[in-house]
Design a protein around this motif. Structure first.
Motif, PDB file in Angstrom:
ATOM      1  N   VAL A 237      -4.803   7.772   1.475  1.00 22.61           N
ATOM      2  CA  VAL A 237      -3.957   9.445   2.094  1.00 22.61           C
ATOM      3  C   VAL A 237      -4.528   9.793   3.297  1.00 22.61           C
ATOM      4  CG1 VAL A 237      -4.790  11.772   1.955  1.00 22.61           C
ATOM      5  CG2 VAL A 237      -5.246   9.627   0.020  1.00 22.61           C
TER       6      VAL A 237
ATOM      7  N   ARG B   8      -0.347   8.498   1.333  1.00 22.77           N
ATOM      8  CA  ARG B   8       0.104   9.733   1.388  1.00 22.77           C
ATOM      9  C   ARG B   8      -0.228  10.548   2.718  1.00 22.77           C
ATOM     10  NH1 ARG B   8      -2.720  11.338  -3.902  1.00 22.77           N
ATOM     11  NH2 ARG B   8      -4.730  12.095  -2.042  1.00 22.77           N
TER      12      ARG B   8
ATOM     13  N   LEU C 197       0.700  -1.654   0.101  1.00 21.94           N
ATOM     14  CA  LEU C 197      -0.155  -0.128  -0.018  1.00 21.94           C
ATOM     15  C   LEU C 197       1.080   1.015  -0.049  1.00 21.94           C
ATOM     16  CD1 LEU C 197      -2.717  -0.823   2.388  1.00 21.94           C
ATOM     17  CD2 LEU C 197      -2.943  -1.525   0.152  1.00 21.94           C
ATOM     18  N   ASN C 198      -0.163   2.592  -0.607  1.00 26.17           N
ATOM     19  CA  ASN C 198       1.148   3.648  -0.652  1.00 26.17           C
ATOM     20  C   ASN C 198       0.406   4.749   0.818  1.00 26.17           C
ATOM     21  OD1 ASN C 198       2.625   2.777  -2.957  1.00 26.17           O
ATOM     22  ND2 ASN C 198       1.338   3.325  -4.041  1.00 26.17           N
TER      23      ASN C 198
ATOM     24  N   SER D 117      -3.171   0.223  -3.148  1.00 25.41           N
ATOM     25  CA  SER D 117      -4.194   1.019  -3.954  1.00 25.41           C
ATOM     26  C   SER D 117      -2.907   2.045  -2.690  1.00 25.41           C
ATOM     27  CB  SER D 117      -5.264   0.720  -3.200  1.00 25.41           C
ATOM     28  OG  SER D 117      -5.644   0.637  -1.919  1.00 25.41           O
ATOM     29  N   THR D 118      -3.778   3.341  -2.841  1.00 25.30           N
ATOM     30  CA  THR D 118      -2.991   4.265  -1.940  1.00 25.30           C
ATOM     31  C   THR D 118      -4.451   4.523  -1.078  1.00 25.30           C
ATOM     32  OG1 THR D 118      -1.680   5.134  -4.042  1.00 25.30           O
ATOM     33  CG2 THR D 118      -2.531   6.930  -2.116  1.00 25.30           C
TER      34      THR D 118
ATOM     35  N   ASN E 154      -9.061   5.636   2.264  1.00 27.09           N
ATOM     36  CA  ASN E 154      -8.577   4.222   1.812  1.00 27.09           C
ATOM     37  C   ASN E 154      -9.752   4.299   0.737  1.00 27.09           C
ATOM     38  OD1 ASN E 154     -10.782   3.334   4.079  1.00 27.09           O
ATOM     39  ND2 ASN E 154      -9.944   1.856   2.328  1.00 27.09           N
TER      40      ASN E 154
END
Length: 468
Positions: free
Chosen positions: A395, A357, A354-355, A392-393, A407
């Motif tokens: 935030v 941010r 997972l990313n 997925s990313t 998410n």
């Protein structure tokens, strides 16, 4: 083992207190009334005695002016002849003028120079109790100057400037009346005591009857019937007791429900990891895989850690909902807490590819409980990492007015959002989306700190926001 205190009866205690109070009141009233009656009777008797003495002085003055004959040594006026035992004497200029029989044996009082009369109690030679008065009076000298004078004592008394009259009458009738009144008053008080002693237990028993009914109603309430409540009453003294007892029953019911919910939740959540643990052990025993024992123990330890996290989360959730968890509101550095959470979850982020941010403002601080705020924000981030699609990313934003984590959640609907704070809610049997205890625990932690938690679904993304 310490001996239990001896049981006392509220009915007996109340009865004795009421009787004691009435005894004191009636006894005091009897004493006051007796004193007032005795004083009134004595004052009336003294007033009658004074009237008789003044009448005797007037008769003496009038006869002295109208007659040239000397007074006999012993003389009794006609209005005193029928009054029973009485004694009198008249002295003028310190010389005896006239008296009744046997009067010389009495010890007459002498008024003070500034007093016109004096009362006293006396006893004659027969033991008769007497009430006496000594009256100072002045005959009308102007009228008596014209009367012929003689050498006897009576005529000398006519020229006297001052005379002393002593009158003593039988006081036994007054004393008998006072004693009779004492007996009547005492008898009335004793009768009142007996009536009070008979009626008070009956009245107390009747007044305490609602307590017996209350005890019977309370006896029917127990752990097996936690939803029962005592009915209200219009008795002012029992109303707060019933209200507080019902409040205790409500808390007891809530505690029992929490206990049952906790037991059900533990059984529900531990069933799967326990089955995994049992299956892994049985398979390894029957069909040895030959894996490294350290790897096998690590898998078993992971299952145990999962069960520990479940039990810890359930206990904390139960303590928060029960109000047992003590809050310590203070200024918490949200920025530092967010950085620590990111570091704590780095391993899981890498595992699921997972990313993350970040949009973190510096020097963000809220008034909150540091432990519960860590639980709240940590569960929201953990929930996002657990259920976001791989690759997925996520935030994560942290600001003074808002903290949020977003998410991807393509399988959720608006109807699901309304149910996500419920314990153990699942989106379908095999959907893989399971909020578990994380969001329920986060919601309870936010409510305990008066923070606002919102879940919003926007274009397939789930955003969990916390606002102070």
């Amino acid at each position: 083992m310490a001996a239990s205190p001896r049981a006392t009866s509220l009915r007996l205690r109340t009865t004795l207190l009421v009787i004691a109070a009435i005894v004191v009141v009636l006894g005091t009233a009897m004493i006051v009334i007796d004193i007032r009656v005795d004083n009134e009777v004595a004052q009336r008797a003294d007033a009658d005695l004074l009237e008789h003495a003044q009448a005797l002085a007037d008769i003496f003055t009038a006869r002295t002016k109208a007659s040239t004959q000397p007074f006999p040594s012993y003389w009794t006026p006609s209005f005193l002849a029928d009054d029973g035992t009485n004694y009198f004497r008249i002295d003028c200029r310190g010389q005896h003028v006239v008296s009744s029989d046997d009067v010389r044996s009495l010890a007459w009082p002498t008024p003070a120079p500034n007093q016109s009369m004096d009362f006293s109690d006396m006893t004659d030679h027969r033991g008769t109790r007497l009430r006496a008065i000594v009256l100072r009076f002045f005959p009308d000298l102007n009228a008596m100057h014209d009367a012929p004078s003689g050498p006897d004592a009576a005529n000398e008394a006519a020229d006297a400037t001052e005379c002393m009259l002593g009158l003593a009458v039988d006081h036994s009738e007054v004393l008998d009346f006072q004693h009779s009144m004492d007996r009547i008053e005492f008898g009335g008080v004793v009768l009142g005591f007996l009536i009070v002693a008979i009626l008070t237990p009956l009245l107390v028993m009747r007044s305490l009857r609602p307590l017996a009914g209350l005890a019977e109603a309370m006896d029917k309430i127990g752990p097996e019937t936690p939803s029962m409540r005592l009915q209200g009453t219009n008795i002012r003294e029992l109303a707060p007791l019933i209200a507080r007892f019902n409040a205790v029953l409500s808390r007891m019911e809530e505690g029992l429900l929490r206990e049952r919910q906790f037991a059900s939740s533990v059984a529900h959540e531990l069933r799967t990891p326990l089955a995994e643990l049992r299956t892994a052990i049985e398979v390894e025993l029957r069909y040895p895989s030959g894996r490294d024992p350290h790897v096998l123990l690590a898998d078993i330890g992971e299952i145990g850690a999962k069960m520990e996290r479940i039990v810890t989360a359930l206990l904390l959730l139960t303590r928060i909902e029960a109000g047992i968890e003590q809050l310590s509101l203070q200024r918490v550095d949200v920025t530092a807490l967010t950085d620590a959470l990111v570091i704590r979850h780095q391993h899981r982020l890498r595992e699921r590819a997972l990313n993350l941010r970040l949009d973190i403002e510096p020097s963000v601080a809220w008034m909150a409980d540091s432990t519960l705020l860590d639980v709240l924000l940590g569960n929201l981030l953990s929930n996002a990492i657990a259920y976001a699609p791989s690759g997925s990313t996520i935030v994560l934003c942290s600001a003074q007015s808002n903290w949020s984590v977003t998410n991807a959640a393509p399988d959720l609907t608006d109807e699901d959002i309304a149910r996500m704070k419920q314990r153990f809610w699942r989106k379908g049997k095999d959907a893989g989306v399971h909020t578990g205890l994380g969001l329920a625990l986060a919601a309870s932690a936010a409510h305990a700190q008066s923070l606002r938690l919102e879940l919003v679904l926007r274009e397939g993304n789930l955003q969990a926001s916390v606002m102070p």
